[in-house]
Design an enzyme around this catalytic site. Structure first.
Site, PDB file in Angstrom:
ATOM      1  N   LYS A   1      -1.190  -7.015  -9.300  1.00  0.00           N
ATOM      2  CA  LYS A   1      -2.155  -7.197  -8.204  1.00  0.00           C
ATOM      3  C   LYS A   1      -1.759  -6.176  -7.144  1.00  0.00           C
ATOM      4  O   LYS A   1      -0.908  -6.424  -6.306  1.00  0.00           O
ATOM      5  CB  LYS A   1      -2.047  -8.635  -7.656  1.00  0.00           C
ATOM      6  CG  LYS A   1      -3.292  -9.178  -6.980  1.00  0.00           C
ATOM      7  CD  LYS A   1      -3.814  -8.364  -5.815  1.00  0.00           C
ATOM      8  CE  LYS A   1      -3.021  -8.530  -4.539  1.00  0.00           C
ATOM      9  NZ  LYS A   1      -3.447  -7.546  -3.494  1.00  0.00           N
TER      10      LYS A   1
ATOM     11  N   CYS B   1       9.623   1.764   3.242  1.00  0.00           N
ATOM     12  CA  CYS B   1      10.548   0.677   3.563  1.00  0.00           C
ATOM     13  C   CYS B   1      11.964   1.204   3.717  1.00  0.00           C
ATOM     14  O   CYS B   1      12.831   0.516   4.223  1.00  0.00           O
ATOM     15  CB  CYS B   1      10.511  -0.391   2.483  1.00  0.00           C
ATOM     16  SG  CYS B   1      11.174   0.220   0.955  1.00  0.00           S
TER      17      CYS B   1
ATOM     18  N   PHE C   1       0.822  -1.221   0.000  1.00  0.00           N
ATOM     19  CA  PHE C   1       0.000   0.000   0.000  1.00  0.00           C
ATOM     20  C   PHE C   1       0.850   1.263   0.000  1.00  0.00           C
ATOM     21  O   PHE C   1       0.375   2.330  -0.374  1.00  0.00           O
ATOM     22  CB  PHE C   1      -0.921   0.001   1.245  1.00  0.00           C
ATOM     23  CG  PHE C   1      -0.209   0.397   2.517  1.00  0.00           C
ATOM     24  CD1 PHE C   1      -0.010   1.738   2.822  1.00  0.00           C
ATOM     25  CD2 PHE C   1       0.283  -0.558   3.404  1.00  0.00           C
ATOM     26  CE1 PHE C   1       0.660   2.108   3.983  1.00  0.00           C
ATOM     27  CE2 PHE C   1       0.962  -0.193   4.554  1.00  0.00           C
ATOM     28  CZ  PHE C   1       1.149   1.147   4.837  1.00  0.00           C
TER      29      PHE C   1
ATOM     30  N   SER D   1       5.543  -7.024   3.054  1.00  0.00           N
ATOM     31  CA  SER D   1       6.127  -7.405   4.339  1.00  0.00           C
ATOM     32  C   SER D   1       6.916  -8.718   4.222  1.00  0.00           C
ATOM     33  O   SER D   1       6.689  -9.516   3.304  1.00  0.00           O
ATOM     34  CB  SER D   1       5.010  -7.551   5.378  1.00  0.00           C
ATOM     35  OG  SER D   1       4.129  -8.567   4.959  1.00  0.00           O
TER      36      SER D   1
ATOM     37  N   GLU E   1      -4.927  -3.830  -1.880  1.00  0.00           N
ATOM     38  CA  GLU E   1      -6.382  -3.610  -1.860  1.00  0.00           C
ATOM     39  C   GLU E   1      -6.721  -2.323  -1.080  1.00  0.00           C
ATOM     40  O   GLU E   1      -7.869  -1.885  -1.083  1.00  0.00           O
ATOM     41  CB  GLU E   1      -7.107  -4.828  -1.275  1.00  0.00           C
ATOM     42  CG  GLU E   1      -6.748  -5.217   0.151  1.00  0.00           C
ATOM     43  CD  GLU E   1      -5.467  -6.054   0.260  1.00  0.00           C
ATOM     44  OE1 GLU E   1      -4.555  -5.886  -0.565  1.00  0.00           O
ATOM     45  OE2 GLU E   1      -5.390  -6.850   1.217  1.00  0.00           O
TER      46      GLU E   1
ATOM     47  N   GLU F   1       9.717  -4.153  12.557  1.00  0.00           N
ATOM     48  CA  GLU F   1       9.388  -2.996  11.726  1.00  0.00           C
ATOM     49  C   GLU F   1       8.044  -2.461  12.213  1.00  0.00           C
ATOM     50  O   GLU F   1       7.030  -3.156  12.123  1.00  0.00           O
ATOM     51  CB  GLU F   1       9.276  -3.450  10.265  1.00  0.00           C
ATOM     52  CG  GLU F   1       8.975  -2.333   9.317  1.00  0.00           C
ATOM     53  CD  GLU F   1       8.799  -2.819   7.868  1.00  0.00           C
ATOM     54  OE1 GLU F   1       8.134  -3.848   7.659  1.00  0.00           O
ATOM     55  OE2 GLU F   1       9.327  -2.162   6.968  1.00  0.00           O
TER      56      GLU F   1
HETATM   57  P1  NAD Z   1       1.715  -6.712   2.868  1.00  0.00           P
HETATM   58  O1  NAD Z   1       2.756  -7.753   2.899  1.00  0.00           O
HETATM   59  O2  NAD Z   1       0.618  -6.762   3.874  1.00  0.00           O
HETATM   60  O3  NAD Z   1       0.992  -6.697   1.441  1.00  0.00           O
HETATM   61  C1  NAD Z   1       1.719  -6.733   0.237  1.00  0.00           C
HETATM   62  C2  NAD Z   1       0.888  -7.420  -0.832  1.00  0.00           C
HETATM   63  O4  NAD Z   1       0.666  -8.782  -0.436  1.00  0.00           O
HETATM   64  C3  NAD Z   1      -0.488  -6.799  -1.038  1.00  0.00           C
HETATM   65  O5  NAD Z   1      -0.773  -6.768  -2.423  1.00  0.00           O
HETATM   66  C4  NAD Z   1      -1.427  -7.747  -0.308  1.00  0.00           C
HETATM   67  O6  NAD Z   1      -2.713  -7.799  -0.884  1.00  0.00           O
HETATM   68  C5  NAD Z   1      -0.734  -9.085  -0.451  1.00  0.00           C
HETATM   69  N1  NAD Z   1      -1.028  -9.995   0.683  1.00  0.00           N
HETATM   70  C6  NAD Z   1      -1.338  -9.637   1.953  1.00  0.00           C
HETATM   71  N2  NAD Z   1      -1.553 -10.744   2.695  1.00  0.00           N
HETATM   72  C7  NAD Z   1      -1.374 -11.805   1.894  1.00  0.00           C
HETATM   73  C8  NAD Z   1      -1.431 -13.215   2.094  1.00  0.00           C
HETATM   74  N3  NAD Z   1      -1.731 -13.739   3.286  1.00  0.00           N
HETATM   75  N4  NAD Z   1      -1.167 -14.027   1.049  1.00  0.00           N
HETATM   76  C9  NAD Z   1      -0.857 -13.511  -0.150  1.00  0.00           C
HETATM   77  N5  NAD Z   1      -0.787 -12.172  -0.400  1.00  0.00           N
HETATM   78  C10 NAD Z   1      -1.030 -11.329   0.611  1.00  0.00           C
HETATM   79  O7  NAD Z   1       2.466  -5.291   2.920  1.00  0.00           O
HETATM   80  P2  NAD Z   1       1.842  -3.851   3.118  1.00  0.00           P
HETATM   81  O8  NAD Z   1       1.368  -3.690   4.510  1.00  0.00           O
HETATM   82  O9  NAD Z   1       0.910  -3.533   2.011  1.00  0.00           O
HETATM   83  O10 NAD Z   1       3.157  -2.958   2.886  1.00  0.00           O
HETATM   84  C11 NAD Z   1       4.066  -2.652   3.919  1.00  0.00           C
HETATM   85  C12 NAD Z   1       5.279  -3.559   3.864  1.00  0.00           C
HETATM   86  O11 NAD Z   1       5.897  -3.473   2.584  1.00  0.00           O
HETATM   87  C13 NAD Z   1       6.356  -3.152   4.852  1.00  0.00           C
HETATM   88  O12 NAD Z   1       6.857  -4.306   5.453  1.00  0.00           O
HETATM   89  C14 NAD Z   1       7.405  -2.488   3.982  1.00  0.00           C
HETATM   90  O13 NAD Z   1       8.720  -2.516   4.503  1.00  0.00           O
HETATM   91  C15 NAD Z   1       7.303  -3.308   2.758  1.00  0.00           C
HETATM   92  N6  NAD Z   1       7.892  -2.623   1.612  1.00  0.00           N
HETATM   93  C16 NAD Z   1       9.096  -3.057   1.188  1.00  0.00           C
HETATM   94  C17 NAD Z   1       9.723  -2.416   0.142  1.00  0.00           C
HETATM   95  C18 NAD Z   1      11.057  -2.878  -0.336  1.00  0.00           C
HETATM   96  O14 NAD Z   1      11.435  -2.477  -1.422  1.00  0.00           O
HETATM   97  N7  NAD Z   1      11.783  -3.687   0.384  1.00  0.00           N
HETATM   98  C19 NAD Z   1       9.095  -1.330  -0.485  1.00  0.00           C
HETATM   99  C20 NAD Z   1       7.836  -0.928  -0.027  1.00  0.00           C
HETATM  100  C21 NAD Z   1       7.243  -1.594   1.033  1.00  0.00           C
END
Ligand code: NAD
Length: 500
Positions: A173, A281, A149, A226, A176, A383
């Site tokens: 994808k 991040c 997000f 994450s 959401e 984090e």
């Molecule tokens: P998230 O892991 O909750 O979601 C990421 C994606 O995974 C979304 O599209 C979500 O719909 C999907 N997802 C969520 N739960 C799932 C499941 N159980 N099974 C399959 N898919 C699933 O992350 P977030 O809260 O949207 O974003 C924040 C995180 O992203 C932080 O940890 C941040 O550090 C990380 N991030 C990392 C970078 C990087 O380049 N390393 C860059 C931006 C964000």
């Protein structure tokens, strides 16, 4: 209620199965739209569309592909003022920050404009007598991107411009939580001349992700999010024979040496710790001053700056920081703050009772500062992804650098100093993917590559830049001989230079 559409084969397509998730404006707490959650069948339709578009696009000459990117870049620039508030309504970040993320996405599109040069192969004349050899980069096929997000425009654009320029088709994808901007940008790409089915957007949750990970019609998966989900995506995708890169969570340290310019350091910590409400991040979430005197000076200067942060909705042009993404996120951050106090850290600035007239239901939190945090505390290890900065006091430079290495994450780190020796040692020794010297958020520009080490990235390739080209292509090597070449007769044995 506004319903968000998928984007498939160049058209907006409504969700078919009746499952929707709320999209909330984090500044007001109001539900402003509903995003469809695709069923496995709906995702399979999108995979079929991307496969149908693949042969023609893969066969389009790279210079013709680049033509579309030039127009796309201009459309993104001329629509930035429309895209930024659309993004911020669902994410909450300030307008300049949203414009900044769009600009960083455009940089990747500009990089992709150079695709004819980037795809140039290698040629060796006369690898044996009368035999030549050349290597080409071919598209991988249908690529999927699963994105978080926190950068709803930029992070998808770390992926699909490079993938598509390389001759692949793509299924995005998005998160959401803030999906609207991704559909509008896909529409602009179509307007630029991208053939239908080359970029598709499908909204969904675990069902959509699991379908993309398992379906044989998807060849490669890029994930940003994450660590818990990223490691699942990596292992599941790889188990289904796909190429996967998963960029994950972070805990970025900024070491403050006794000789650092303290005003510059404090500016850097305010911007990198509290910008975008700490939901980056590459946010700095740990400051490590070296020596008690450095720490005392740092905390003394940070405190009034954090207390006077201007917090507000993106419609307030004075706001420096917006709300966090959701009620769940706010509650989670508040639990960490309570846990930090309980563990014995000193909460120097407490932003928990921040409230804004007219926005009482928004997910706002004031900036928080913990001092005397120790490395065994959850607020240090995890984090938090919010506007909470921890100060961990180190006795020496070695102790500070070791702390960076001992942390499970390895995304970014920075050192603030005037000492070239310390800076050189730090940049060379730390097990971190992106390192800054007097630069707090060392996010590489588009023609370099972005990625962390340790549990901040699973897979072999960083994202965008040449690493992106490598991830989204596979090598093919040809070895050729023509009848006028010397006849060697039947060869039964391997010999240097004549294995051919
Ligand atoms: P998230 O892991 O909750 O979601 C990421 C994606 O995974 C979304 O599209 C979500 O719909 C999907 N997802 C969520 N739960 C799932 C499941 N159980 N099974 C399959 N898919 C699933 O992350 P977030 O809260 O949207 O974003 C924040 C995180 O992203 C932080 O940890 C941040 O550090 C990380 N991030 C990392 C970078 C990087 O380049 N390393 C860059 C931006 C964000």
């Amino acid at each position: 209620m506004r319903k968000i559409d998928h984007y498939v084969s160049g058209k907006r397509v409504a969700g078919k199965n009746g499952n929707y998730a709320d999209v909330t404006n984090p500044a007001t707490g109001e539900v402003i739209a509903a995003t469809p959650l695709a069923s496995a069948d709906e995702v399979r339709d999108v995979i079929a569309a991307a496969n149908a578009a693949l042969p023609a696009w893969a066969a389009t000459p790279p210079a013709q592909r680049a033509e579309v990117f030039y127009t796309f870049r201009d459309l993104l620039k001329s629509h930035a003022a429309e895209l930024a508030p659309m993004l911020s309504d669902e994410h909450g970040k300030t307008n300049p920050d949203a414009l900044g993320e769009i600009a960083r996405g455009i940089e990747v599109v500009e990089f992709a404009c150079g695709i004819p040069h980037l795809l140039k192969g290698e040629y060796s004349e006369a690898v044996s007598t009368g035999v030549d050899s050349y290597t080409l980069r071919k598209p991988v096929g249908v690529c999927a991107g699963i994105t978080p997000f926190n950068f709803p425009a930029m992070v998808p654009m770390w992926m699909y411009p490079v993938a598509i320029a390389c001759g692949n088709t793509f299924i995005l994808k998005p998160s959401e939580k803030d999906p609207s901007v991704t559909v509008r940008i896909a529409e602009l790409f179509s307007q630029a001349g991208l053939p239908d089915g080359v970029l598709n957007v499908v909204h969904g949750d675990k069902i959509a992700v699991d379908t993309l990970l398992a379906d044989p019609g998807v060849d490669a998966v890029s994930f940003v999010g994450s660590t818990a989900i990223g490691s699942y995506v990596y292992t599941t995708g790889a188990a289904h024979g796909k190429r996967v890169q998963a960029l994950c969570g972070a805990k970025n340290h900024l070491i403050v040496m006794p000789d650092a310019d303290m005003d510059q350091t404090v500016d850097a910590l305010i911007g990198s710790g509290y910008g975008s409400a700490g939901e980056r991040c590459m946010a700095v979430s740990v400051a490590v001053p070296v020596g008690e005197a450095t720490a005392d000076r740092l905390v003394e200067k940070l405190k009034p700056r954090i207390e006077s942060l201007k917090i507000g909705p993106h419609t307030d042009s004075q706001a420096e920081m917006g709300p966090v993404i959701s009620k769940e996120s706010l509650d989670r951050i508040n639990r960490y703050i309570a846990g930090g106090i309980e563990a014995g850290a000193e909460l120097v600035v407490d932003g928990r009772d921040f409230s804004l007239q007219g926005y009482e239901n928004g997910f706002f939190l004031g900036g928080c500062l913990f001092d005397r945090v120790t490395t065994d505390m959850d607020i240090y290890r995890d984090e938090i992804f919010g506007p909470v900065l921890s100060v961990v006091r180190a006795k020496s430079y070695d102790e500070a650098a070791q702390m960076v290495d001992d942390h499970e994450y390895g995304n970014g780190a920075a050192i603030f100093t005037r000492d070239g020796d310390a800076a050189r040692d730090f940049t060379s020794r730390v097990k971190i993917g992106m390192v800054g010297v007097n630069v707090p958020i060392p996010v590489p520009v588009a023609y370099h590559s972005f990625g962390g080490w340790k549990r901040s990235l699973f897979g072999d390739h960083h994202i965008h830049g040449m690493e992106g080209v490598r991830f989204y292509t596979r090598l093919k090597t040809m070895t050729t001989r023509w009848p006028s070449g010397i006849r060697t007769g039947a060869e039964f044995n391997f010999r240097r230079g004549s294995e051919v």
